[in-house]
Design an enzyme around this catalytic site. Structure first.
Site, short mmCIF file in Angstrom:
data_model
loop_
_atom_site.label_atom_id
_atom_site.label_comp_id
_atom_site.label_asym_id
_atom_site.label_seq_id
_atom_site.Cartn_x
_atom_site.Cartn_y
_atom_site.Cartn_z
N LYS A 116 0.83 -1.21 0.00
CA LYS A 116 0.00 0.00 0.00
C LYS A 116 0.86 1.26 0.00
O LYS A 116 0.51 2.26 -0.62
CB LYS A 116 -0.95 0.02 1.21
CG LYS A 116 -2.07 -0.99 1.07
CD LYS A 116 -3.30 -0.60 1.88
CE LYS A 116 -4.46 -1.50 1.53
NZ LYS A 116 -5.66 -1.29 2.32
N LYS A 203 -6.73 -8.29 -7.31
CA LYS A 203 -8.01 -8.61 -6.68
C LYS A 203 -9.05 -7.53 -6.97
O LYS A 203 -8.70 -6.36 -7.19
CB LYS A 203 -7.86 -8.85 -5.18
CG LYS A 203 -7.68 -7.63 -4.33
CD LYS A 203 -7.87 -8.02 -2.85
CE LYS A 203 -7.91 -6.75 -2.02
NZ LYS A 203 -8.47 -6.89 -0.72
N LYS A 206 -12.51 -2.11 -3.97
CA LYS A 206 -13.37 -0.93 -3.93
C LYS A 206 -12.65 0.30 -4.43
O LYS A 206 -13.26 1.21 -4.98
CB LYS A 206 -13.76 -0.59 -2.48
CG LYS A 206 -14.47 -1.62 -1.72
CD LYS A 206 -14.86 -1.00 -0.37
CE LYS A 206 -14.90 -2.04 0.72
NZ LYS A 206 -13.69 -2.08 1.53
N1 AQP Z 1 -11.54 -9.39 -4.22
C1 AQP Z 1 -11.83 -9.99 -3.09
N2 AQP Z 1 -12.06 -11.33 -3.07
C2 AQP Z 1 -12.38 -11.94 -1.91
N3 AQP Z 1 -12.49 -11.31 -0.74
C3 AQP Z 1 -12.30 -9.99 -0.72
N4 AQP Z 1 -12.34 -9.08 0.27
C4 AQP Z 1 -12.05 -7.86 -0.23
N5 AQP Z 1 -11.81 -7.94 -1.54
C5 AQP Z 1 -11.95 -9.25 -1.88
C6 AQP Z 1 -12.65 -9.40 1.64
O1 AQP Z 1 -13.66 -8.50 2.09
C7 AQP Z 1 -13.48 -8.25 3.47
C8 AQP Z 1 -13.53 -6.80 3.71
O2 AQP Z 1 -12.47 -6.17 3.06
P1 AQP Z 1 -12.10 -4.70 3.47
O3 AQP Z 1 -13.08 -3.78 2.94
O4 AQP Z 1 -11.90 -4.61 4.92
O5 AQP Z 1 -10.70 -4.42 2.84
P2 AQP Z 1 -10.00 -4.89 1.57
O6 AQP Z 1 -9.63 -6.32 1.65
O7 AQP Z 1 -8.88 -3.95 1.38
O8 AQP Z 1 -11.13 -4.70 0.45
P3 AQP Z 1 -11.06 -3.85 -0.84
O9 AQP Z 1 -12.36 -3.95 -1.54
O10 AQP Z 1 -9.86 -4.18 -1.64
O11 AQP Z 1 -10.98 -2.39 -0.28
P4 AQP Z 1 -9.94 -1.27 -0.54
O12 AQP Z 1 -9.97 -1.05 -2.02
O13 AQP Z 1 -10.49 -0.13 0.24
O14 AQP Z 1 -8.60 -1.73 -0.06
C9 AQP Z 1 -12.13 -8.86 3.88
O15 AQP Z 1 -12.38 -10.08 4.57
C10 AQP Z 1 -11.46 -9.12 2.56
O16 AQP Z 1 -10.58 -10.24 2.63
#
Ligand code: AQP
Length: 339
Positions: A116, A203, A206
């Site tokens: 990050k 992956k 968001k």
């Molecule tokens: N692509 C994914 N596939 C499977 N699981 C996912 N999770 C996130 N993206 C995927 C799971 O969703 C839960 C919540 O995630 P989070 O919002 O706390 O953070 P993250 O993993 O960083 O999700 P994002 O969407 O990628 O958010 P940003 O873009 O803000 O960093 C977790 O259990 C995660 O594993």
């Protein structure tokens, strides 16, 4: 372990944007399944979200969006505690204590920080660096036994275990012996990791700029069809065996999504579609997505129109989470000599 002898589960989602299929298949769907067998706390981790600057107006809306998504996907506030992290001040207090337990060397090994922060290491917030200590506090504040985690969070859970062990050890003569359970990961199956629709090696996320990379829970049916029809594939037909998916990450991703939604193994799906063009498969995948997501979307709209209900769920969740955390933080203060 909770008072009813059920193991305790803690997990959370960051309110950083519109929730997508990855959040659903990789996290929230499993949260729903766990609530019958475990004592579950599902948190909206807003303090984690601000480790990267958030527009306050969007943040406020995103917090409610995650709460609505939890409910719309089937988390039942009578069975599980749904609450906002910042409504329980003990998370921050325990994270400070853990800042003093955790070691710089441990944090330096965290690959998510390296990814990050990238080349910008000197300019990112200190919060992003100590984020894993706050995550440890989230889990251990409730003496949780199990944490559903995807691959990306495994290393942070190992750090949580190290912190719990070091605390128990450092304060063993003062009542800390075996105080924190050493939480276990509930490892989710690899196929529940959903990748970007435009790049099967990244992956679904968001914060990715283009929304064409992801299916959002709020996407209308037409938009789902459009995103799937434009999802990257390649010039070859659908293969017969899983081995042939090795260097075709986008195809593998679409098959995994199909498999997770239908709960049919990838091999059986290959048997149905082998040799065919992607258009047939994509049509069926869109139908499947719509069948699964349309009821969730309708429920989301209904809940979002009922502010009173959402507020009541979050207030009740905050009260119940505070009751549990208050008991534990008092013990922790006593053990380390602060109370
Ligand atoms: N692509 C994914 N596939 C499977 N699981 C996912 N999770 C996130 N993206 C995927 C799971 O969703 C839960 C919540 O995630 P989070 O919002 O706390 O953070 P993250 O993993 O960083 O999700 P994002 O969407 O990628 O958010 P940003 O873009 O803000 O960093 C977790 O259990 C995660 O594993």
């Amino acid at each position: 372990m909770s008072s009813n002898n059920k193991k305790r589960v803690f997990s959370g989602v960051q309110p950083t944007g519109s929730l997508h299929l990855g959040n659903y298949l990789g996290a929230i769907k499993n949260f729903v399944n766990l609530q019958n067998d475990f004592d579950c706390l599902y948190c909206i981790v807003d303090l984690h979200a601000i480790t990267v600057w958030q527009n306050p107006v969007n943040l406020r809306a995103n917090i409610l969006d995650v709460a609505s998504a939890y409910l719309a996907c089937g988390i039942d506030p009578k069975k599980s505690i749904i609450f906002v992290q910042s409504s329980v001040p003990h998370h921050v207090e325990l994270s400070w204590i853990f800042n003093c337990i955790s070691r710089i060397g441990w944090l330096n090994r965290m690959t998510q920080f390296k990814e990050k922060a990238g080349k910008n290491k000197e300019k990112v917030s200190a919060g992003l660096y100590i984020y894993p200590n706050l995550m440890a506090a989230d889990i251990l504040l409730y003496l949780a036994d199990l944490v559903p985690v995807g691959d990306d969070q495994k290393q942070h859970l190992e750090l949580t275990r190290d912190i719990a062990q070091k605390f128990n050890n450092d304060y063993s003569e003062f009542g800390g012996k075996d105080f924190f359970p050493i939480p276990e990961p509930l490892i989710l199956d690899e196929s529940s990791r959903v990748m970007s629709l435009r790049d099967g090696t990244k992956k679904m996320s968001k914060s990715e700029t283009s929304s064409m990379t992801r299916i959002e829970l709020k996407d209308e049916n037409d938009l789902i069809i459009k995103k799937i029809s434009k999802a990257k594939t390649d010039a070859f037909p659908i293969p017969e065996s899983i081995d042939e998916l090795g260097n075709r990450p986008e195809v593998k991703n679409l098959l995994n999504i199909f498999s997770s939604l239908s709960e049919v193994p990838v091999l059986n799906i290959l048997n149905n579609y082998a040799g065919k063009q992607f258009s047939d498969f994509k049509k069926d995948l869109s139908d499947l997505l719509i069948a699964r997501l349309e009821p969730i979307r309708n429920e989301l709209i209904r809940i979002e129109g009922d502010n009173g209900y959402l507020r009541d769920v979050l207030e009740d969740g905050a009260i119940r989470a505070n009751e549990k955390s208050e008991r534990n933080i008092k013990e922790i203060r006593k053990i380390i000599g602060l109370g």
